[in-house]
Motif scaffolding. Structure first.
Motif, PDB file in Angstrom:
ATOM      1  N   GLN A 112      -9.938  -6.477  -3.457  1.00  0.00           N
ATOM      2  CA  GLN A 112      -9.575  -5.949  -4.764  1.00  0.00           C
ATOM      3  C   GLN A 112      -9.721  -6.960  -5.896  1.00  0.00           C
ATOM      4  O   GLN A 112      -9.599  -6.602  -7.076  1.00  0.00           O
ATOM      5  N   GLU A 113     -10.009  -8.216  -5.591  1.00  0.00           N
ATOM      6  CA  GLU A 113     -10.187  -9.172  -6.684  1.00  0.00           C
ATOM      7  C   GLU A 113     -11.445  -8.885  -7.493  1.00  0.00           C
ATOM      8  O   GLU A 113     -11.606  -9.405  -8.599  1.00  0.00           O
ATOM      9  N   PRO A 163      -4.439  -5.115  -9.535  1.00  0.00           N
ATOM     10  CA  PRO A 163      -5.751  -4.878  -8.934  1.00  0.00           C
ATOM     11  C   PRO A 163      -5.686  -4.030  -7.672  1.00  0.00           C
ATOM     12  O   PRO A 163      -6.603  -3.253  -7.404  1.00  0.00           O
ATOM     13  N   LEU A 164      -4.608  -4.148  -6.912  1.00  0.00           N
ATOM     14  CA  LEU A 164      -4.488  -3.309  -5.719  1.00  0.00           C
ATOM     15  C   LEU A 164      -4.387  -1.843  -6.120  1.00  0.00           C
ATOM     16  O   LEU A 164      -5.045  -0.981  -5.528  1.00  0.00           O
ATOM     17  N   VAL A 170     -14.328   0.882  -4.994  1.00  0.00           N
ATOM     18  CA  VAL A 170     -14.551  -0.409  -5.654  1.00  0.00           C
ATOM     19  C   VAL A 170     -15.402  -1.318  -4.788  1.00  0.00           C
ATOM     20  O   VAL A 170     -16.341  -1.965  -5.264  1.00  0.00           O
ATOM     21  N   GLN A 183       1.875   2.056  -3.421  1.00  0.00           N
ATOM     22  CA  GLN A 183       0.783   2.605  -4.234  1.00  0.00           C
ATOM     23  C   GLN A 183       0.661   4.109  -4.021  1.00  0.00           C
ATOM     24  O   GLN A 183       0.540   4.879  -4.989  1.00  0.00           O
ATOM     25  N   TYR A 226      -9.159   3.339   3.819  1.00  0.00           N
ATOM     26  CA  TYR A 226      -9.161   2.099   3.041  1.00  0.00           C
ATOM     27  C   TYR A 226      -8.673   1.020   3.999  1.00  0.00           C
ATOM     28  O   TYR A 226      -7.521   1.068   4.441  1.00  0.00           O
ATOM     29  N   HIS A 230       0.821  -1.208   0.000  1.00  0.00           N
ATOM     30  CA  HIS A 230       0.000   0.000   0.000  1.00  0.00           C
ATOM     31  C   HIS A 230       0.858   1.261   0.000  1.00  0.00           C
ATOM     32  O   HIS A 230       0.518   2.250  -0.650  1.00  0.00           O
ATOM     33  N   GLU A 233      -7.895  -2.959   4.711  1.00  0.00           N
ATOM     34  CA  GLU A 233      -7.702  -4.255   4.067  1.00  0.00           C
ATOM     35  C   GLU A 233      -8.767  -5.234   4.554  1.00  0.00           C
ATOM     36  O   GLU A 233      -9.373  -5.048   5.615  1.00  0.00           O
ATOM     37  N   GLY A 259     -10.579  -3.710   1.077  1.00  0.00           N
ATOM     38  CA  GLY A 259      -9.650  -4.264   0.108  1.00  0.00           C
ATOM     39  C   GLY A 259      -9.982  -5.606  -0.481  1.00  0.00           C
ATOM     40  O   GLY A 259      -9.115  -6.477  -0.539  1.00  0.00           O
ATOM     41  N   VAL A 295     -11.818  -6.209  -8.905  1.00  0.00           N
ATOM     42  CA  VAL A 295     -11.253  -5.499 -10.051  1.00  0.00           C
ATOM     43  C   VAL A 295     -10.960  -6.486 -11.179  1.00  0.00           C
ATOM     44  O   VAL A 295     -11.247  -6.223 -12.356  1.00  0.00           O
ATOM     45  N   SER A 339      -7.722  -0.596  -7.110  1.00  0.00           N
ATOM     46  CA  SER A 339      -8.600  -0.469  -5.948  1.00  0.00           C
ATOM     47  C   SER A 339      -8.264   0.781  -5.133  1.00  0.00           C
ATOM     48  O   SER A 339      -9.155   1.523  -4.699  1.00  0.00           O
TER      49      SER A 339
END
Length: 307
Positions: free
Chosen positions: A122-123, A263-264, A283, A22, A91, A19, A93, A120, A125, A267
């Motif tokens: 995120q899958e 995907p992370l 998301v 990101q 956000y 994270h 997880e 999170g 996505v 997201s």
């Protein structure tokens, strides 16, 4: 776009590092701070990315505009609530918390302050990139397998909340029906924590979903099969094999799309867009995360009942 949002990460473990990177790379954000009770760990994540390390949570929260909670799952609610009460969008997880009561407290705290709250899973996505969440039919049957080798990560929760919760959330996203029963069996690992679980969930419209997860497998395996009235979709996420006999156009090359490759990142970007008012929602919302947690806890209860 205006000033960059100062991103802060709670937890300097593996996911905290993901994270932090990101925030350091996404447009409109910078990695400002990392909080961890271990100063060396916080510094190891923060400093290479231009951030500061904190061991005092209040000081950390003063140094950031938005917060990612990537601490152990049993601390998610505590840290999310602290950030929300300080006025910071969050956000968190997955899982959003380890109890429904705590999850509802987190959701209510964000709603009361009008703050963005993302979770999170995120899958989603990846499934969106594939087109699987846009199929206009209701699924009849789902089979998901998610195995991995032993790891010291996420040992504070069972493999249900660590691994299976991903596929539980995806099943809920694909079906408009509500789950009604869960039957489970499994094997405990070190410390009496469930590490191997097989569960079958039945939905009110007859949709049946079977889940198989393991944290003691010799190798990584991840597959999913979904049966619809008009055909089947089968994906091996490790080998990238893809089979679709439905009439619906799905992207068999989904793994090569920017969203599926990261995907992370997609997201977190969705979260930042929700914070700025550029998107109506992240998301995955708190309400969706709570549904996944509710089902995960039902699977865990079925495990205990069968033990």
């Amino acid at each position: 776009m205006g000033e960059s949002l100062r991103g802060g990460v709670i937890g300097a473990g593996v996911f905290g590092g993901y994270h932090a990177r990101q925030y350091a790379r996404l447009d409109g954000a910078v990695l400002s701070a990392v909080f961890d009770r271990h100063p060396d760990r916080a510094a190891a994540v923060a400093m290479p990315l231009g951030g500061r390390a904190f061991t005092d949570l209040a000081e950390f929260l003063d140094a950031v505009d938005v917060v990612t909670v990537a601490s152990p799952a049993t601390c998610h609610a505590e840290h999310a609530l602290a950030a929300l009460k300080a006025g910071k969008p969050v956000y968190v997880e997955k899982p959003i918390a380890v109890s429904l009561a705590d999850a509802e407290k987190v959701r209510a705290a964000a709603a009361a302050r009008g703050l963005a709250l993302a979770c999170g899973h995120q899958e989603r996505v990846v499934f969106r990139a594939m087109g699987l969440l846009d199929i206009p039919e209701q699924p009849l049957f789902l089979e998901a397998l998610r195995h991995g080798p032993p790891s010291e990560r996420s040992r504070d929760v069972s493999a249900v909340l660590d691994l299976m919760v991903h596929d539980l959330d995806l099943a809920l996203a694909m079906s408009s029906a509500e789950p009604v029963t869960a039957e489970s069996e499994g094997e405990r690992g070190a410390g009496g924590v469930w590490d191997v679980i097989r569960s079958e969930v039945t939905f009110e419209d007859g949709f049946t979903a079977r889940f198989d997860v393991s944290r003691r497998a010799p190798e990584r395996r991840r597959r999913m099969k979904v049966v619809y009235p008009s055909g089947e979709v089968e994906i091996d996420f490790v080998t990238r094999e893809f089979r679709n006999t439905t009439p619906f156009a799905l992207n068999r090359d989904f793994a090569d799309t920017p969203a599926a490759r990261d995907p992370l990142g997609a997201s977190v970007q969705g979260f930042l867009q929700a914070v700025r008012g550029e998107a109506p929602r992240p998301v995955v919302t708190a309400e969706e995360a709570i549904r996944a947690l509710d089902l995960a806890l039902a699977v865990e209860q079925a495990l205990e009942d069968a033990a």
